[in-house]
Design an enzyme around this catalytic site. Structure first.
Site, PDB file in Angstrom:
ATOM      1  N   CYS A   1      54.871  40.497 -39.892  1.00 56.50           N
ATOM      2  CA  CYS A   1      56.231  40.077 -39.862  1.00 56.50           C
ATOM      3  C   CYS A   1      56.316  38.689 -39.027  1.00 56.50           C
ATOM      4  O   CYS A   1      56.239  38.697 -37.818  1.00 56.50           O
ATOM      5  CB  CYS A   1      57.170  41.096 -39.441  1.00 56.50           C
ATOM      6  SG  CYS A   1      58.904  40.450 -39.410  1.00 56.50           S
TER       7      CYS A   1
ATOM      8  N   CYS B   1      57.042  34.245 -44.731  1.00 59.44           N
ATOM      9  CA  CYS B   1      57.580  35.551 -44.344  1.00 59.44           C
ATOM     10  C   CYS B   1      56.690  36.274 -45.310  1.00 59.44           C
ATOM     11  O   CYS B   1      56.367  36.138 -46.520  1.00 59.44           O
ATOM     12  CB  CYS B   1      59.089  35.688 -44.978  1.00 59.44           C
ATOM     13  SG  CYS B   1      59.454  37.366 -45.229  1.00 59.44           S
TER      14      CYS B   1
END
Length: 265
Positions: free
Chosen positions: A75, A189
């Protein structure tokens, strides 16, 4: 006996599957645990203080429960904010995820690249540093999108992305000054590579997307070189910090990534 300790992947949602997949190809016998912090999702709209406190505490619980040989924070938001805190708290090798600005700058011909991430990621000083170190001669455009995270989650739950919604989010980059010269987009992302084909189809001109997944996989392989694995092809498990109708609907997609079992933390 072969070492059965898993590699643990951690994300706020399903985005980290874009990092798990290339790692599984390189290490097909590695036991895998994929953790989605569904109770804290989405991270991109949370404050830095919330993420810096939540992620190390949660990974501490996960390390105790699953005894991983290595943890991948799959992440970008969690990595850019909490990576140093996690490394200070845990005696486990930790691999983070950072925006792939370096390879984007190396490949760009127009010297205009875009960084497409969550709002929390694109505003981080860490991104400023990467742009300065590796893209100093480039114009680096940034756009933070919460909508693309939701669209990627919905896609894995069986809902086809709406091209108009995707086009509207990409306009956040292409409509900026010099956006018409953009030739590389950094998927900053881990959710966004899951939408790469659909985004490429609606982009106003041809553009190349890059992300950190393959590089992270090679890094994990290097760090675990020489370690033993179970003899059989590994199957993995998915773990959610909160079970919902959405997490239940993800089961078929998770199985395609080799995660045949699901459980709650």
């Amino acid at each position: 006996m072969a070492d059965s300790r898993p590699i643990l992947f951690f994300d706020s949602g399903v985005g980290g599957l874009s990092v798990l997949a290339p790692t599984a190809k390189l290490l097909p016998h590695a036991p895998l645990v994929y953790v989605a912090d569904s109770a804290g999702f989405p991270y991109g709209t949370r404050s830095e203080a919330e993420i810096a406190a939540r992620v190390p505490a949660l990974l501490g619980r996960l390390a105790e429960r699953y005894d991983p040989r290595l943890i991948v924070i799959a992440c970008n938001t969690a990595s850019t904010i909490a990576l140093q805190h996690v490394r200070a708290a845990l005696d486990v090798p930790i691999v983070g995820t950072v925006p792939a600005i370096k390879p984007a700058a190396e490949q760009s011909r127009t010297r205009v690249i875009g960084v497409l991430g969550t709002k929390a990621t694109v505003r981080q000083p860490y991104v400023d540093d990467l742009a300065r170190r590796f893209g100093d001669d480039c114009t680096v455009l940034r756009y933070g999108s919460a909508a693309l995270v939701e669209i990627a989650e919905a896609k894995l739950g069986g809902h086809n992305p709406d091209p108009e919604r995707l086009r509207a989010e990409l306009d956040g980059l292409f409509m900026q000054a010099q956006g018409d010269r953009l030739d590389m987009i950094v998927n900053a992302c881990t959710h966004f590579p899951l939408l790469e084909d659909e985004m490429a189809a609606v982009a106003p001109h041809r553009v190349t997307f890059v992300d950190g997944g393959p590089g992270i996989a090679r890094r994990v392989q290097h760090l675990l070189e020489g370690q033993t694995w179970p003899d059989e092809h590994a199957s993995g498990r998915a773990v959610f910090t909160k079970r919902t109708a959405h997490t239940d609907a993800l089961a078929p997609a998770l199985a395609r990534f080799g995660l045949s079992a699901t459980e709650s933390l």
